[in-house]
Design a protein around this motif. Structure first.
Motif, PDB file in Angstrom:
ATOM      1  N   ALA A  60      25.948  26.230 -26.718  1.00 54.71           N
ATOM      2  CA  ALA A  60      25.966  26.661 -25.318  1.00 54.71           C
ATOM      3  C   ALA A  60      25.804  28.171 -25.216  1.00 54.71           C
ATOM      4  CB  ALA A  60      27.271  26.212 -24.656  1.00 54.71           C
ATOM      5  N   PHE A  65      24.528  29.419 -21.712  1.00 53.39           N
ATOM      6  CA  PHE A  65      25.505  28.695 -20.897  1.00 53.39           C
ATOM      7  C   PHE A  65      26.852  29.415 -20.975  1.00 53.39           C
ATOM      8  CE2 PHE A  65      22.315  25.529 -21.584  1.00 53.39           C
ATOM      9  CZ  PHE A  65      22.404  24.628 -20.529  1.00 53.39           C
ATOM     10  N   GLU A  67      31.121  29.371 -20.160  1.00 56.81           N
ATOM     11  CA  GLU A  67      32.235  28.436 -20.057  1.00 56.81           C
ATOM     12  C   GLU A  67      32.564  28.136 -18.600  1.00 56.81           C
ATOM     13  OE1 GLU A  67      35.740  29.135 -22.210  1.00 56.81           O
ATOM     14  OE2 GLU A  67      34.772  29.072 -24.181  1.00 56.81           O
ATOM     15  N   THR A  86      32.948  21.682 -19.896  1.00 55.55           N
ATOM     16  CA  THR A  86      31.624  21.953 -19.360  1.00 55.55           C
ATOM     17  C   THR A  86      31.277  23.431 -19.483  1.00 55.55           C
ATOM     18  OG1 THR A  86      32.268  22.450 -17.063  1.00 55.55           O
ATOM     19  CG2 THR A  86      32.018  20.125 -17.655  1.00 55.55           C
ATOM     20  N   TRP A  87      29.977  23.671 -19.525  1.00 64.93           N
ATOM     21  CA  TRP A  87      29.410  25.018 -19.478  1.00 64.93           C
ATOM     22  C   TRP A  87      28.309  24.984 -18.416  1.00 64.93           C
ATOM     23  CZ3 TRP A  87      30.606  22.236 -23.729  1.00 64.93           C
ATOM     24  CH2 TRP A  87      31.447  22.807 -24.697  1.00 64.93           C
ATOM     25  N   SER A  89      24.683  26.998 -16.913  1.00 63.12           N
ATOM     26  CA  SER A  89      23.612  27.987 -17.040  1.00 63.12           C
ATOM     27  C   SER A  89      23.078  28.300 -15.652  1.00 63.12           C
ATOM     28  CB  SER A  89      22.478  27.456 -17.922  1.00 63.12           C
ATOM     29  OG  SER A  89      21.330  28.281 -17.810  1.00 63.12           O
ATOM     30  N   TYR A  95      24.156  22.059 -16.083  1.00 64.85           N
ATOM     31  CA  TYR A  95      25.470  21.969 -16.711  1.00 64.85           C
ATOM     32  C   TYR A  95      25.348  21.291 -18.071  1.00 64.85           C
ATOM     33  CZ  TYR A  95      27.005  22.735 -11.886  1.00 64.85           C
ATOM     34  OH  TYR A  95      27.197  23.242 -10.622  1.00 64.85           O
ATOM     35  N   LEU A  96      26.124  21.774 -19.027  1.00 67.53           N
ATOM     36  CA  LEU A  96      26.281  21.109 -20.314  1.00 67.53           C
ATOM     37  C   LEU A  96      27.676  20.513 -20.338  1.00 67.53           C
ATOM     38  CD1 LEU A  96      25.422  20.528 -23.317  1.00 67.53           C
ATOM     39  CD2 LEU A  96      26.516  22.716 -23.875  1.00 67.53           C
ATOM     40  N   LEU A 109      23.334  16.892 -20.463  1.00 65.22           N
ATOM     41  CA  LEU A 109      22.826  17.976 -19.629  1.00 65.22           C
ATOM     42  C   LEU A 109      22.583  17.423 -18.237  1.00 65.22           C
ATOM     43  CD1 LEU A 109      20.384  19.267 -22.331  1.00 65.22           C
ATOM     44  CD2 LEU A 109      22.173  20.704 -21.326  1.00 65.22           C
TER      45      LEU A 109
END
Length: 233
Positions: A60, A65, A67, A86-87, A89, A95-96, A109
């Protein structure tokens, strides 16, 4: 030999009964997500999970990305929980999500386009255990690395954007609220399907396997949303 059909029928009946219980527990959890989400400030001290989580966090960071949120999601009781982190961008408007439960760890993703439309790309084989809300395009590719998932996510996004003209949104809501709203929406959709309680065995054993590898393009074709004529792309 004559006892075999009876035994087979008993096994099928038992599995069908079990599947109805699974459906009820799952949909109940999705229907009331906010009361089941418990925020965390630190990751669990699960050594088996720490390695995959660190790899996800490193990936991430390397891909821009930042936190975001971290929480436990209680499924049925406190002994049955999913850990989620989740992270986000800002550049990708994506979202990751890392989640872990029952000794398994997966990534996904997620890009949101509007209140009804989004693209999710995951390496979880159980992503299609329940039917998804129309407009929620979920691509499941078990075994893919984060880089491969990102490539498939970009491809899915490009297909959706090319065929619909939609653009990804930078949502103002808190991530936890977005997740809760999405889960509630899926629960309402599943419960709107006639006889949903009795369809779990088919969904769990057959449908979810059929949906593995079905990309956004295939799903849009099913809705009759095809590629625009050449020259209009």
């Amino acid at each position: 030999m004559t006892a075999f059909p009876i035994l087979l029928l008993a096994v099928v009946a038992g599995l069908w009964y079990l599947s109805t219980k699974i459906m009820k527990v799952t949909v109940d959890a999705l229907s009331s997500p906010r009361e089941r989400m418990e925020p965390r400030t630190h990751a669990p001290a699960d050594q088996d999970m720490r390695g995959p989580l660190r790899q996800a966090a490193d990936w991430a960071f390397e891909h821009g990305f930042e936190e975001d949120v971290m929480f436990d999601f209680r499924i049925a009781d406190r002994d049955q929980t999913l850990f989620c982190k989740t992270w986000k961008s800002a550049a990708e408007k994506t979202y990751l999500v890392f989640y872990s439960g029952l000794g398994r760890h997966f990534l996904e993703l997620v890009t949101i386009y509007d209140d009804k439309t989004g693209v999710t790309t995951t390496n979880a084989p159980d992503a299609h255990t329940l039917p998804t809300v129309p407009g929620a395009f979920v691509q499941s590719f078990p075994g893919l690395t984060p880089d491969q998932l990102l490539d498939m996510h970009h491809t899915g996004r490009a297909t959706l954007e090319r065929r619909t003209g939609l653009e990804p949104q930078d949502r103002p809501e808190e991530t936890a609220d977005l997740i809760a709203a999405a889960l509630e929406r899926q629960a309402r959709y599943v419960m709107s399907i006639p006889g949903w309680q009795w369809k779990g065995l088919w969904w769990i054993t057959v449908r979810k396997r059929q949906m593995i590898g079905r990309d956004v393009g295939w799903q849009l074709d099913r809705f009759g949303v095809h590629e625009p004529p050449e020259g209009l792309q």
